[in-house]
Design a protein around this motif. Structure first.
Motif, mmCIF file in Angstrom:
data_model
loop_
_atom_site.group_PDB
_atom_site.id
_atom_site.type_symbol
_atom_site.label_atom_id
_atom_site.label_comp_id
_atom_site.label_asym_id
_atom_site.label_seq_id
_atom_site.Cartn_x
_atom_site.Cartn_y
_atom_site.Cartn_z
ATOM 1 N N VAL A 158 6.087 -13.105 -5.998
ATOM 2 C CA VAL A 158 5.725 -11.707 -5.806
ATOM 3 C C VAL A 158 4.960 -11.575 -4.497
ATOM 4 N N LEU A 159 5.224 -10.504 -3.778
ATOM 5 C CA LEU A 159 4.536 -10.232 -2.514
ATOM 6 C C LEU A 159 3.779 -8.917 -2.620
ATOM 7 N N ALA A 160 2.509 -8.946 -2.218
ATOM 8 C CA ALA A 160 1.711 -7.725 -2.129
ATOM 9 C C ALA A 160 1.231 -7.566 -0.696
ATOM 10 N N VAL A 161 1.354 -6.365 -0.156
ATOM 11 C CA VAL A 161 0.940 -6.098 1.217
ATOM 12 C C VAL A 161 -0.056 -4.949 1.214
ATOM 13 N N GLY A 162 -1.269 -5.236 1.637
ATOM 14 C CA GLY A 162 -2.300 -4.215 1.745
ATOM 15 C C GLY A 162 -2.432 -3.726 3.168
ATOM 16 N N TYR A 163 -2.866 -2.484 3.300
ATOM 17 C CA TYR A 163 -3.014 -1.897 4.636
ATOM 18 C C TYR A 163 -4.208 -0.955 4.651
ATOM 19 N N HIS A 186 0.856 -1.191 0.000
ATOM 20 C CA HIS A 186 0.000 0.000 0.000
ATOM 21 C C HIS A 186 0.887 1.235 0.000
ATOM 22 N N ARG A 187 0.519 2.206 -0.829
ATOM 23 C CA ARG A 187 1.418 3.320 -1.125
ATOM 24 C C ARG A 187 0.704 4.658 -0.938
ATOM 25 N N PRO A 188 0.637 5.170 0.294
ATOM 26 C CA PRO A 188 0.034 6.489 0.496
ATOM 27 C C PRO A 188 0.896 7.606 -0.085
ATOM 28 N N TYR A 189 2.213 7.361 -0.136
ATOM 29 C CA TYR A 189 3.158 8.266 -0.807
ATOM 30 C C TYR A 189 4.433 7.472 -1.056
ATOM 31 N N HIS A 190 5.330 8.005 -1.841
ATOM 32 C CA HIS A 190 6.455 7.237 -2.378
ATOM 33 C C HIS A 190 7.318 6.575 -1.302
ATOM 34 N N ARG A 191 7.693 7.288 -0.259
ATOM 35 C CA ARG A 191 8.684 6.786 0.701
ATOM 36 C C ARG A 191 8.115 5.736 1.666
ATOM 37 N N MET A 192 6.805 5.762 1.933
ATOM 38 C CA MET A 192 6.239 4.945 3.004
ATOM 39 C C MET A 192 6.441 3.442 2.813
ATOM 40 N N PRO A 193 6.153 2.844 1.651
ATOM 41 C CA PRO A 193 6.339 1.396 1.524
ATOM 42 C C PRO A 193 7.780 0.950 1.665
ATOM 43 N N GLU A 194 8.718 1.754 1.178
ATOM 44 C CA GLU A 194 10.128 1.412 1.370
ATOM 45 C C GLU A 194 10.469 1.324 2.844
ATOM 46 N N GLN A 195 9.997 2.296 3.604
ATOM 47 C CA GLN A 195 10.266 2.325 5.039
ATOM 48 C C GLN A 195 9.657 1.102 5.725
ATOM 49 N N SER A 196 8.429 0.764 5.344
ATOM 50 C CA SER A 196 7.740 -0.345 5.984
ATOM 51 C C SER A 196 8.416 -1.676 5.687
#
Length: 487
Positions: free
Chosen positions: A397-402, A264-274
């Motif tokens: 492939v991994l998908a993570v929803g939030y 899930h990508r609310p903005y560019h940096r967040m998924p990388e951090q998670s």
């Protein structure tokens, strides 16, 4: 269950009204360098004649056209959204538009014996709808397919920290047995949920409190940014832990095998951090080799590995931060500190940044689409892989929803042998054209009032034709939208 189930195709719709974030930074005296690095390049806004339903129907019509779907085979049409404006009907509104549009183009409507649920849980509603569709097909014995459409409108108050992370759009997914793009491993999906009070909410009562409930329905959220980030990091980690448990695998070992990761990508940096945080947490439970790598990262950051591991294995009460009036505190302060130095490591470049690169640049141009953010990134990613000539067949492939509030799903998948032909039909980049860059006045007026001068009308898809206003004993349609198909 003998047949595999999964995703055979994607189709995307975003409104043509674009806000360039570099221009927005000039208008609002914000830093373009920071906004570009953390958020992205631009976001989209819905137009005066658009709603979450018109965007959803347009995306589904594109899916039907692009993949040659027989409407009579569709036994399940699920809508995932947190932007619906009718508290009774849901996906059946989308079905009604599609039936009229299909019949107008000389085709059969969707099947009458078609399920039409709407699923709501913040940004996770689309993923929950996807799981419903997969389970439907896993049990359905007739020759049917399913369609899931995620559609949302992300709006934040002007001047708030969320303003640059707005967006709007819809993504439709074709769900089939023996899928042509991605097989989803239902039995290994990891789940997590916790109640988090003020993370991100849209209480109906606030409209009465503000006294602003009118025809321009603006569903601005109640949110607390730092706390929301904490909730995101914590809940996605628990979902990934549950997935690892169900797979019987150590997380870092599985992560190393992945060809691509989408979150899930609310903005560019967040998924990388998670995901980087999840990788570090996995090292703490990965035996001697994992602990050795974690110790190396801790040494580089001048931190004691024993303290970091103890924190990672703790179970902080996130909700207690609210109750104690300590909402800006980090639940995992040492891990967050370690993460900052980990970003400079080779492991971050190879394990996180590289595996999250597919479609990442394209996603910087659409903003946050809530429920549609994750499937949009997947669509962009597979089109990107197709254009690069990547060899993904058989890859993991991994998908993570939030979804705020608070829940997460970790979904392991395998790329189908036929993925290239399916990916060639996605049309993500084409969905971004044409667009109209809004002026400062157009942006502010469209944001605040729902309309603006000089907007170019959409020339493809569904639009609102009128809104009913009758309220009498003989006939009542007050507030009900009537739609028109434009092509």
């Amino acid at each position: 269950m003998t047949d595999q189930v999964g995703i055979s195709g994607f189709a995307v719709y975003v409104p043509p009204y674009r806000v360039d974030l570099e221009a927005w930074c000039r208008w609002t005296n914000n830093s373009w360098d920071k906004t570009h690095a953390v958020v992205g390049n631009s976001f989209r806004m819905r137009g005066p004649a658009q709603s979450v339903y018109t965007m959803a129907a347009t995306a589904v019509m594109r899916l039907i056209d692009q993949y040659g779907v027989d409407p009579q085979r569709v036994g399940f049409l699920g809508l995932g959204t947190e932007s619906s404006t009718d508290n009774s009907a849901g996906a059946v509104i989308v079905k009604g538009m599609l039936d009229e549009g299909l019949e107008a183009s000389g085709r059969a409507p969707l099947a009458r014996n078609c399920e039409v649920p709407e699923v709501k849980h913040a940004c996770l509603g689309g993923v929950y709808a996807l799981k419903h569709a997969l389970r439907y097909l896993a049990l359905e014995r007739e020759d049917r397919c399913a369609i899931v459409v995620s559609a949302d409108i992300a709006e934040y108050a002007r001047g708030s920290s969320g303003e640059p992370t707005q967006g709007a759009g819809a993504v439709a997914m074709l769900i089939e047995r023996n899928p042509k793009l991605l097989t989803v491993h239902l039995e290994h999906i990891g789940s997590a949920s916790s109640y988090r009070a003020v993370d991100f909410r849209k209480p109906v009562l606030r409209n009465s409190i503000r006294g602003k409930l009118n025809c321009h329905f603006q569903d601005l959220p109640v949110f607390n940014g730092k706390y929301s980030t904490t909730c995101y990091l914590d809940e996605t980690q628990h979902a990934l832990d549950d997935m690892s448990r169900r797979m019987g695998r150590d997380a870092p070992e599985y992560y190393r095998e992945l060809a691509a990761i989408f979150m899930h990508r609310p903005y560019h940096r967040m998924p990388e951090q998670s995901f980087a945080m999840s990788y570090l947490f996995g090292l703490a439970n990965d035996g001697a080799s994992g602990l050795a790598e974690l110790e190396r990262h801790c040494k580089f950051a001048h931190m004691a590995v024993e303290d970091v591991v103890a924190e990672m294995r703790s179970q902080p009460n996130i909700l207690k931060l609210v109750k104690d009036g300590n909402i800006d505190a980090d639940a995992y302060p040492l891990s967050v500190q370690l993460l900052k130095d980990f970003r400079a490591s080779a492991e971050f470049s190879g394990m996180v940044a590289a595996k999250m690169s597919l479609g990442s640049e394209s996603m910087k141009d659409i903003g946050n689409m809530y429920c549609a953010a994750l499937p949009a990134w997947m669509a962009a990613g597979f089109e990107d892989a197709y254009q690069r000539g990547s060899d993904l067949a058989g890859g993991k492939v991994l998908a993570v929803g939030y979804g705020s509030g608070d829940a997460a799903e970790a979904i392991p998948m395998t790329v189908a042998p036929t993925w290239r032909e399916a990916a060639s039909r996605i049309g993500f980049e084409a969905a971004l054209e044409p667009y109209q860059d809004l002026t400062k006045t157009q942006y502010e007026t469209l944001h605040d009032t729902g309309t603006a001068q000089g907007l170019v009308d959409p020339d493809d898809g569904f639009v609102i034709q009128s809104i009913g206003s009758s309220a009498n004993p003989n006939f009542s349609d007050e507030g009900i939208e009537y739609y028109r198909f434009v092509r």
